[in-house]
Write a protein that holds these residues in place. Sequence first.
Motif, PDB file in Angstrom:
ATOM      1  N   ALA A   7       0.836  -1.205   0.000  1.00 39.23           N
ATOM      2  CA  ALA A   7       0.000   0.000   0.000  1.00 39.23           C
ATOM      3  C   ALA A   7       0.868   1.251   0.000  1.00 39.23           C
ATOM      4  CB  ALA A   7      -0.934   0.001   1.206  1.00 39.23           C
ATOM      5  N   THR A  58      -8.649   1.368   2.018  1.00 35.56           N
ATOM      6  CA  THR A  58      -8.354   1.128   3.437  1.00 35.56           C
ATOM      7  C   THR A  58      -9.047   2.205   4.272  1.00 35.56           C
ATOM      8  OG1 THR A  58      -6.394   2.547   3.601  1.00 35.56           O
ATOM      9  CG2 THR A  58      -6.046   0.299   2.812  1.00 35.56           C
ATOM     10  N   ALA A  65      -0.433   4.673   7.288  1.00 35.16           N
ATOM     11  CA  ALA A  65       0.120   3.594   6.459  1.00 35.16           C
ATOM     12  C   ALA A  65       1.644   3.612   6.473  1.00 35.16           C
ATOM     13  CB  ALA A  65      -0.403   3.711   5.027  1.00 35.16           C
TER      14      ALA A  65
END
Length: 123
Positions: A7, A58, A65
């Motif tokens: 990600a 998400t 992140a």
Amino acid sequence: MKRLVIAAAAIAATLSLAACGNAPEQPAAETPAATPAPAAETPAAAPAVSGDTVVPGTDMTVNDAMEAAQAQAASMTPEQKQAAVVEARTQAEAAAKAAGMTDDQVKQAGDAAEAAAKQMLGL
């Protein structure tokens, strides 16, 4: 663990793809005749992304992140880190090709994603 690294790498790849876009061209009537042509095409600046921006798919922000990926990187083996770097480059190049980028832009996207992944993983 690998999902957060991917990600974060996807964020880096997205920013690098945005930086590879072409700047808007001036109409021919407005182009001054005496201006020499630039030696090389310069990519447009990447758009600024706030740390509070939610990562697509998400419920995490960009800052969340990045922090999670860096925390997980501390427990990764050198082989896992290298595999994550290769995966980030591969994914960025695939995305650039799918977007119809030139070979040079595909390489730039891969280079940017690789550099971002290495920085994030402390390599």
